[in-house]
Design an enzyme around this catalytic site. Structure first.
Site, mmCIF file in Angstrom:
data_model
loop_
_atom_site.group_PDB
_atom_site.id
_atom_site.type_symbol
_atom_site.label_atom_id
_atom_site.label_comp_id
_atom_site.label_asym_id
_atom_site.label_seq_id
_atom_site.Cartn_x
_atom_site.Cartn_y
_atom_site.Cartn_z
ATOM 1 N N ASN A 8 56.807 13.257 9.089
ATOM 2 C CA ASN A 8 55.598 13.821 8.479
ATOM 3 C C ASN A 8 55.976 15.122 7.771
ATOM 4 O OD1 ASN A 8 53.099 14.797 7.813
ATOM 5 N ND2 ASN A 8 52.460 15.263 9.914
ATOM 6 N N TRP A 9 56.144 15.018 6.461
ATOM 7 C CA TRP A 9 56.594 16.186 5.693
ATOM 8 C C TRP A 9 55.489 17.230 5.508
ATOM 9 C CZ3 TRP A 9 59.786 13.940 0.945
ATOM 10 C CH2 TRP A 9 60.959 13.333 1.445
ATOM 11 N N LYS A 10 54.273 16.845 5.857
ATOM 12 C CA LYS A 10 53.123 17.756 5.663
ATOM 13 C C LYS A 10 53.085 18.223 4.197
ATOM 14 C CE LYS A 10 53.311 18.859 10.520
ATOM 15 N NZ LYS A 10 52.740 19.664 11.580
ATOM 16 N N HIS A 95 45.143 13.039 12.056
ATOM 17 C CA HIS A 95 46.127 14.066 12.437
ATOM 18 C C HIS A 95 45.373 15.347 12.816
ATOM 19 C CE1 HIS A 95 49.263 17.086 12.211
ATOM 20 N NE2 HIS A 95 50.106 16.104 12.427
ATOM 21 N N GLU A 97 45.796 18.303 12.126
ATOM 22 C CA GLU A 97 45.557 19.256 11.039
ATOM 23 C C GLU A 97 44.432 18.766 10.125
ATOM 24 O OE1 GLU A 97 49.694 19.605 9.879
ATOM 25 O OE2 GLU A 97 50.074 20.585 11.809
ATOM 26 N N GLU A 165 49.769 13.260 20.117
ATOM 27 C CA GLU A 165 50.325 14.537 19.677
ATOM 28 C C GLU A 165 49.561 15.685 20.338
ATOM 29 O OE1 GLU A 165 52.423 14.364 15.701
ATOM 30 O OE2 GLU A 165 50.340 14.098 15.155
ATOM 31 N N GLY A 171 54.677 22.119 16.251
ATOM 32 C CA GLY A 171 55.197 23.196 15.417
ATOM 33 C C GLY A 171 56.139 24.166 16.112
ATOM 34 N N SER A 210 56.902 18.844 18.082
ATOM 35 C CA SER A 210 58.152 19.571 18.316
ATOM 36 C C SER A 210 59.320 18.696 18.759
ATOM 37 C CB SER A 210 57.940 20.689 19.343
ATOM 38 O OG SER A 210 56.950 21.554 18.876
ATOM 39 N N GLY A 231 57.497 16.426 12.646
ATOM 40 C CA GLY A 231 56.971 17.298 11.607
ATOM 41 C C GLY A 231 58.051 18.183 11.017
HETATM 42 C C1 PEP Z 1 53.034 16.799 13.535
HETATM 43 O O1 PEP Z 1 52.290 17.721 13.187
HETATM 44 O O2 PEP Z 1 52.744 15.599 13.332
HETATM 45 C C2 PEP Z 1 54.287 17.136 14.198
HETATM 46 C C3 PEP Z 1 54.896 16.217 14.902
HETATM 47 O O3 PEP Z 1 54.723 18.408 13.975
HETATM 48 P P1 PEP Z 1 55.999 19.165 14.591
HETATM 49 O O4 PEP Z 1 57.097 18.161 14.768
HETATM 50 O O5 PEP Z 1 56.308 20.216 13.592
HETATM 51 O O6 PEP Z 1 55.554 19.708 15.904
#
Ligand code: PEP
Length: 251
Positions: A8-10, A95, A97, A165, A171, A210, A231
């Protein structure tokens, strides 16, 4: 069975040029990992160009969000049908976010159903924002999960991917413990089986928050998950390559 990793490149990277560079490095890493199905979720504006120029089989594409209606007066939105036309086979739904800016459980219900009706795979993201010893997070998870799959017919439940998640762990550098994930995976499966019966066992469960090269293998081994949503580490080519390599050794 192949493991699944969703990158997930966001809202990264800032230019298409950098996205292409990241994609090429990711592609190279993916080619060395036969047992991993890699799904890249780039910003939607990069999707078509990346997917149209990719001739391999190892990588699939996802959109990070899409609207459940096929077309219409929805300024700024992208429909699931348009995402499919641009090369996506998967759509992330709910998600955290997106939920943080107003996506509701009812929106996720419509999106999951719309994705399945267009033969796309929904990745329903669920997760509590915080935890206390009272165990309240289980009812939050049940609510998000049951709302998201409410319109899914039994014949299609095995096509839904559930991504757990925990928002409080996104993050950073610390994942939830594999043991806690195992407990959550059992709870998720039990909840789905409670509605759908035995076919509910077929639902695919991912963990996200994470995940990096340092913790992925333990989570894969002991967390009772089929794979991950990754992410921030997925936009760091070196770390993401190390993560795929670590999983490859594990499989
Ligand atoms: C996400 O937001 O889907 C995610 C997995 O983020 P991160 O790996 O940065 O915690």
């Amino acid at each position: 069975m192949k493991s699944i990793v969703v990158a997930n490149w966001k809202m990264n990277p800032p230019t298409f040029r950098e996205a292409k560079k990241l994609f090429d490095a990711t592609k190279k890493a993916a080619e060395r990992c036969r047992d991993i199905s890699l799904i890249i979720a780039p910003p939607a504006i990069y999707l078509h160009e990346l997917s149209a120029n990719y001739k391999g089989k190892r990588i699939s594409f996802a959109v990070q969000n899409a609207h459940s209606e096929e077309s219409g007066a929805q300024t700024g939105e992208i429909s699931i049908a348009q995402a499919r036309d641009a090369g996506a086979g998967y759509v992330l739904v709910g998600h955290s976010e997106r939920r943080a800016v107003g996506e509701t459980n009812d929106d996720t219900r419509k999106k999951v159903a719309a994705a399945l009706s267009l033969k796309m795979t929904p990745v329903l993201c669920i997760g509590e924002t915080s935890r206390s010893s009272s165990g309240e997070h289980f009812s939050i998870i049940a609510e998000q999960l049951l709302a998201g799959i409410r319109d899914v017919p039994p014949a299609k439940i095995s096509k839904v991917i559930i991504a757990y998640e925990p928002v409080w762990a996104i993050g950073g550098e610390t994942t939830m413990s594999p043991r806690d994930m195992h407990t959550m995976a059992i709870f998720i499966r039990k909840t789905v089986v409670g509605v759908y019966g035995d076919v509910g066992h077929k639902v695919t469960i991912l963990y996200g928050a994470s995940v990096g090269e340092q913790n992925a293998t333990a989570m894969m081994r002991d967390g009772d998950v089929r794979g991950f949503i990754v992410g921030h580490v997925s936009t760091n080519a070196e770390r993401f390559t190390a993560l795929l390599q670590a999983l490859k050794k594990e499989s």
